[in-house]
Write a protein that holds these residues in place. Structure first.
Motif, short mmCIF file in Angstrom:
data_model
loop_
_atom_site.label_atom_id
_atom_site.label_comp_id
_atom_site.label_asym_id
_atom_site.label_seq_id
_atom_site.Cartn_x
_atom_site.Cartn_y
_atom_site.Cartn_z
N ALA A 1 0.85 -1.19 0.00
CA ALA A 1 0.00 0.00 0.00
C ALA A 1 0.89 1.24 0.00
CB ALA A 1 -0.90 -0.01 1.23
N PRO A 2 0.37 2.38 -0.44
CA PRO A 2 1.17 3.61 -0.48
C PRO A 2 1.75 3.93 0.90
CG PRO A 2 -0.87 3.91 -1.68
CD PRO A 2 -0.98 2.58 -1.00
N GLY A 3 3.06 4.18 0.91
CA GLY A 3 3.72 4.55 2.15
C GLY A 3 3.97 3.41 3.11
N LYS A 4 3.67 2.19 2.70
CA LYS A 4 3.85 1.03 3.59
C LYS A 4 4.79 0.02 2.97
CE LYS A 4 -0.59 1.35 5.96
NZ LYS A 4 -1.79 0.59 6.41
N GLN A 5 5.32 -0.86 3.81
CA GLN A 5 6.18 -1.92 3.31
C GLN A 5 5.36 -3.02 2.66
OE1 GLN A 5 8.66 -3.23 6.59
NE2 GLN A 5 10.25 -1.78 6.01
N ARG A 6 5.98 -3.71 1.75
CA ARG A 6 5.35 -4.86 1.13
C ARG A 6 5.12 -5.95 2.17
NH1 ARG A 6 8.56 -6.13 -3.86
NH2 ARG A 6 7.41 -4.38 -4.73
N GLU A 7 3.95 -6.57 2.14
CA GLU A 7 3.64 -7.60 3.11
C GLU A 7 3.10 -8.86 2.43
OE1 GLU A 7 0.37 -6.69 5.74
OE2 GLU A 7 -0.87 -5.88 4.13
N MET B 1 -10.52 -12.65 -3.70
CA MET B 1 -10.68 -11.66 -2.64
C MET B 1 -12.15 -11.28 -2.52
SD MET B 1 -7.36 -9.25 -3.39
CE MET B 1 -8.08 -8.54 -4.86
N ASN B 2 -12.72 -11.56 -1.39
CA ASN B 2 -14.12 -11.25 -1.11
C ASN B 2 -14.21 -10.25 0.04
OD1 ASN B 2 -14.89 -13.18 -3.04
ND2 ASN B 2 -14.92 -14.82 -1.51
N SER B 3 -15.37 -9.64 0.17
CA SER B 3 -15.62 -8.68 1.26
C SER B 3 -14.50 -7.66 1.35
CB SER B 3 -15.77 -9.43 2.59
OG SER B 3 -16.81 -10.37 2.53
N LEU B 4 -14.17 -7.09 0.22
CA LEU B 4 -13.03 -6.16 0.17
C LEU B 4 -13.31 -4.91 0.98
CD1 LEU B 4 -12.05 -6.74 -3.52
CD2 LEU B 4 -10.49 -6.92 -1.58
N LYS B 5 -12.24 -4.39 1.57
CA LYS B 5 -12.29 -3.19 2.41
C LYS B 5 -11.37 -2.14 1.82
CE LYS B 5 -12.73 -6.12 6.53
NZ LYS B 5 -12.15 -6.44 7.87
N PRO B 6 -11.62 -0.86 2.14
CA PRO B 6 -10.71 0.19 1.64
C PRO B 6 -9.25 -0.06 2.01
CG PRO B 6 -12.72 1.16 2.46
CD PRO B 6 -12.79 -0.30 2.81
N GLU B 7 -9.02 -0.66 3.16
CA GLU B 7 -7.63 -0.92 3.57
C GLU B 7 -6.96 -2.04 2.79
OE1 GLU B 7 -10.38 -0.75 5.51
OE2 GLU B 7 -10.28 -2.21 7.16
#
Length: 120
Positions: free
Chosen positions: A40-46, A88-94
């Motif tokens: 995600a923007p500004g975050k490390q790859r996970e 991917m189900n029940s997707l969230k903004p995060e």
């Protein structure tokens, strides 16, 4: 040369679903553990999810998920097509991020990834 070609991303509303695909060019694909990662923007790859290969292939592979996606995402593989999937189900903004596939227990050069945007 190992290559990963991810596809299937897009813009989806919260609660929606997407299915990501990754075609992998690598020797002995069926024997290799595979993973889906995101950044995600500004975050490390996970690491989001991974699936084993090798001796577990007849059972479809053992899977493992990050806590944030457990119960919503499903990783699978089709060894006949050297492809790994992420449902991917029940997707969230995060969940908004660039999603990549790569090895699990081994890593090669990253592909371009596929953008997933969850927004209303």
């Amino acid at each position: 040369q190992v290559q990963f070609v991810e596809s299937g991303g897009g813009l989806v509303q919260p609660g929606g679903s997407l299915r990501l695909s990754c075609v992998v060019s690598v020797t002995n694909f069926a024997m290799r553990g595979m993973g889906w990662y995101r950044q995600a923007p500004g975050k490390q790859r996970e690491l989001v999810a991974d699936i084993t290969g090798g001796a577990d292939i007849t059972a479809g592979g053992k899977t493992n998920y990050g806590d944030s996606v457990k119960g919503r995402f499903t990783i699978s593989r089709d060894n006949a097509f050297d492809t790994v999937y992420l449902q991917m189900n029940s997707l969230k903004p995060e969940d908004t991020a660039v999603y990549y596939c790569n090895g699990a227990g081994w890593i090669s050069a990253w592909g371009q990834g596929t953008q997933v945007t969850v927004s209303s």
